[in-house]
Design an enzyme around this catalytic site. Structure first.
Site, short mmCIF file in Angstrom:
data_model
loop_
_atom_site.label_atom_id
_atom_site.label_comp_id
_atom_site.label_asym_id
_atom_site.label_seq_id
_atom_site.Cartn_x
_atom_site.Cartn_y
_atom_site.Cartn_z
CE1 TYR A 118 -2.81 2.88 0.20
CE2 TYR A 118 -2.61 2.73 2.28
CZ TYR A 118 -3.72 4.15 1.77
OH TYR A 118 -3.97 4.42 1.42
CG ASP A 177 -3.63 1.77 -3.51
OD1 ASP A 177 -3.64 2.69 -4.92
OD2 ASP A 177 -4.57 2.41 -2.92
CG HIS A 280 -9.85 0.62 -4.30
ND1 HIS A 280 -8.19 1.29 -4.57
CD2 HIS A 280 -9.02 1.82 -3.34
CE1 HIS A 280 -7.54 2.44 -4.96
NE2 HIS A 280 -8.18 2.85 -3.43
#
Length: 289
Positions: A118, A177, A280
Site C-alpha cells: 500500500y 494499491d 476500489h
C-alpha cells in the site's frame, strides 16, 4: 478442457470492518481466489477477523485507523516477511517500517513469492499548489516530497526482493494499491490528471523504471494492450462510479516467467453504487499453473 489455473486478487478494502459490513465475506466465499492481497485494513489486528479457508498473513501497522496490509493464502506460507518483522534496507523507507505498508509471503504450494504494497498517496509539488485550488490544505509540497523519497527507496527495495526470489528459484509478483496510474489508458480524464497526485509525470516515470521484459511486467497492460481500463477506483462522490469515471491505481507486476502464464484479467466491479464494498474494486488475474 481448460488448463489448471490459479487466481490472484488485489483489493484495497478501505477498512476491512466496513467492507465486511457491506458484504466482503460473501464476495470472498463466492469468488474464492487462491491468493488475495488486501490493503487499507485500517483496524487493530484483534479486529481483522478470520477468513475461512485461508491463512491470513497480516501487518496492520502502528497508526490507529490507517494503512494495514494482508495476504490470504490457501495454505500456510513457507515464509512471511513484513517491514514490521524485517525493516526495509533501502534508504528512505525506515520511517515506514511500522506503518503497515508491505508484506510478502513465499507460497508453500507454488514456487512463488507474492508481495502486497500500500503505497503512500502523496500530494502535489509546491509548484502546482494554488490557494483555493486544492482539495487539501497547502503544505509546500511536503507530502509530495515524502512520496518521492518513498518511491526512490522502494524501487531499490523491490529490486532486492525480486532478485532474492529469483535466486531461490521463485517467481515474483507485486500486487497492491500503488497510488500511481501509469498510462493514459489507466485514467478516464488523463489530460487534467497530469497535474494531480498519482498521475504526475515524475510518478509515471518512476513506474516505468520498474518495468522491463527482464524484470517486472504490468500484467494488466500486457493482456489488455493499448485500450482504456480496466479501472479499479472511483470516487464515492457524484456519479463517478455509474459513469465509470475513475483510475487504475491497483496493479499486478509479475516476473517474466509468471507474466507469460497470465491468461485473463478482470476487475470485479459491483453492479451498482449501492452494492460497492469499497471505493476500489478487486483486480483479479488468472494464471496458468
Amino acid at each position: 478442457m481448460m488448463s489448471p489455473s490459479f487466481t490472484v486478487a488485489s483489493f484495497n478494502v478501505n477498512g476491512i470492518r466496513a467492507a465486511r459490513r457491506r458484504g466482503f465475506d460473501a464476495w470472498l466465499a463466492d469468488r474464492s481466489p487462491d491468493v488475495v492481497g488486501l490493503q487499507e485494513l485500517r483496524c487493530p489486528v484483534s479486529e481483522v477477523g478470520e477468513f475461512p479457508g485461508y491463512t491470513a498473513s497480516i501487518d496492520v501497522g502502528s497508526i490507529p485507523g490507517r494503512n494495514g496490509v494482508g495476504l490470504l493464502t490457501r495454505s500456510e506460507p513457507a515464509a512471511v516477511r513484513s517491514w514490521a518483522l524485517t525493516p526495509p534496507k533501502a534508504r528512505g523507507l525506515g520511517a515506514y517500517a511500522s506503518h503497515g505498508r508491505y508484506i510478502e509471503v513465499d507460497l508453500a504450494d507454488r514456487r512463488m513469492t507474492v508481495a502486497c504494497l500500500y503505497l503512500p498517496k502523496g500530494g502535489l509539488p509546491a509548484r502546482l499548489q494554488r490557494p483555493g485550488g486544492m482539495r487539501e490544505e497547502m503544505d509546500g509540497g511536503a507530502k509530495y516530497d515524502r512520496k518521492m523519497r518513498f518511491l526512490a527507496g522502494f524501487a531499490r527495495e523491490l529490486d532486492r526482493n525480486r532478485l532474492a526470489a529469483a535466486r531461490a528459484g521463485r517467481e515474483f509478483l507485486l500486487i497492491g494499491d500503488l497510488n500511481v496510474a501509469h498510462t493514459p489508458y489507466d485514467v478516464t480524464n488523463w489530460r487534467p490528471a497530469r497535474k494531480m497526485e498519482g498521475f504526475l509525470p515524475e510518478e509515471r516515470d518512476w513506474f516505468s523504471s520498474l518495468l522491463s521484459p527482464r524484470r517486472l511486467i504490468d500484467v494488466v497492460r500486457m493482456l489488455r494492450g493499448d485500450e482504456p481500463g480496466p479501472l479499479t477506483w472511483w470516487s464515492w462522490a457524484g456519479q463517478s462510479f455509474a459513469k465509470d469515471v475513475g483510475w487504475r491505481v491497483d496493479h499486478q507486476l509479475a516476473s517474466p516467467g509468471l507474466a507469460r502464464r497470465a491468461e485473463e484479467v478482470w476487475v470485479d466491479k459491483e453492479s451498482s453504487a449501492e452494492a460497492r464494498l469499497s471505493d476500489h474494486a478487486p483486480l483479479i488475474v488468472r494464471y496458468r499453473e
